[in-house]
Each structure stands twice: as structure tokens, then as C-alpha cells.
Design a protein around this motif. Sequence first.
Motif, short mmCIF file in Angstrom:
data_model
loop_
_atom_site.label_atom_id
_atom_site.label_comp_id
_atom_site.label_asym_id
_atom_site.label_seq_id
_atom_site.Cartn_x
_atom_site.Cartn_y
_atom_site.Cartn_z
N LEU A 28 -5.13 8.66 -12.08
CA LEU A 28 -3.99 9.60 -11.86
C LEU A 28 -4.28 10.42 -11.14
O LEU A 28 -3.50 10.94 -10.25
N GLY A 29 -5.50 11.02 -10.84
CA GLY A 29 -5.96 11.95 -9.85
C GLY A 29 -5.88 11.37 -8.53
O GLY A 29 -5.50 12.04 -7.59
N ALA A 30 -6.33 10.05 -8.45
CA ALA A 30 -6.23 9.42 -6.81
C ALA A 30 -4.97 9.26 -6.69
O ALA A 30 -4.65 9.46 -5.36
N PHE A 31 -3.88 8.88 -7.70
CA PHE A 31 -2.35 8.75 -7.10
C PHE A 31 -1.78 10.13 -6.80
O PHE A 31 -1.23 10.01 -5.88
N TRP A 68 -3.30 12.63 -5.45
CA TRP A 68 -3.91 13.11 -4.32
C TRP A 68 -3.45 12.20 -3.32
O TRP A 68 -2.84 12.80 -2.01
N ALA A 69 -3.05 11.09 -3.45
CA ALA A 69 -2.06 10.09 -2.36
C ALA A 69 -0.85 10.81 -2.29
O ALA A 69 -0.36 10.82 -1.15
N LEU A 70 -0.38 11.00 -3.20
CA LEU A 70 1.10 11.49 -3.00
C LEU A 70 1.24 12.98 -2.32
O LEU A 70 2.05 13.18 -1.45
N LYS A 71 0.00 13.72 -2.63
CA LYS A 71 0.06 15.19 -1.70
C LYS A 71 -0.51 15.14 -0.33
O LYS A 71 0.05 15.53 0.41
N SER A 72 -1.19 14.02 -0.05
CA SER A 72 -1.52 13.74 1.36
C SER A 72 -0.58 13.01 2.18
O SER A 72 -0.92 12.81 3.18
N GLY A 73 0.54 12.58 1.51
CA GLY A 73 1.37 12.02 2.45
C GLY A 73 1.26 10.18 2.64
O GLY A 73 1.82 9.91 3.65
N GLN A 74 0.55 9.58 2.11
CA GLN A 74 0.29 8.18 1.97
C GLN A 74 1.39 7.44 1.77
O GLN A 74 1.52 6.26 2.47
N PHE A 75 2.56 8.05 1.15
CA PHE A 75 3.65 7.10 0.49
C PHE A 75 4.60 7.59 1.47
O PHE A 75 5.99 7.16 1.22
N ASP A 76 4.78 8.49 2.57
CA ASP A 76 5.91 8.91 3.22
C ASP A 76 6.72 7.89 4.14
O ASP A 76 7.93 7.83 4.05
#
Length: 52
Positions: free
Chosen positions: A8-11, A13-21
Motif C-alpha cells: 500500500l505504501g509503494a502504491f 508513493w507511485a500515485l504521488k510521484s506521478g507514475q500513473f499520469d
Amino acid sequence: MSLGLLGLGAFLWALKSGQFDDLDGAAHRILFDDDAPTAPAPSEPRHVAERS
């Protein structure tokens, strides 16, 4: 429990860092050629390459 929290933490972090933009950008980019083709690198003369 700890693995679930780690995932959950990795997910999050990925959302906050823009991995899925931009999910479709790479898929569309591969379909188009570059505007300016790159020239091949000049090859060295054979006698220069053998000295190295």
C-alpha cells in the motif's frame, strides 16, 4: 500484514510521484517516427582501429 502495508505504501508513493499520469503516451509515441532521422556514426578507417 506488513507486506500489505508495504504494498500500500509503494502504491501511494507511485500515485504521488506521478507514475500513473500518462498511461497512453508510450503506446502512442512508438507509432510515430522521429522528425529528423539520425545519421549513422562515421566509421573509423581500418588502420586506425587496429592500432588501438
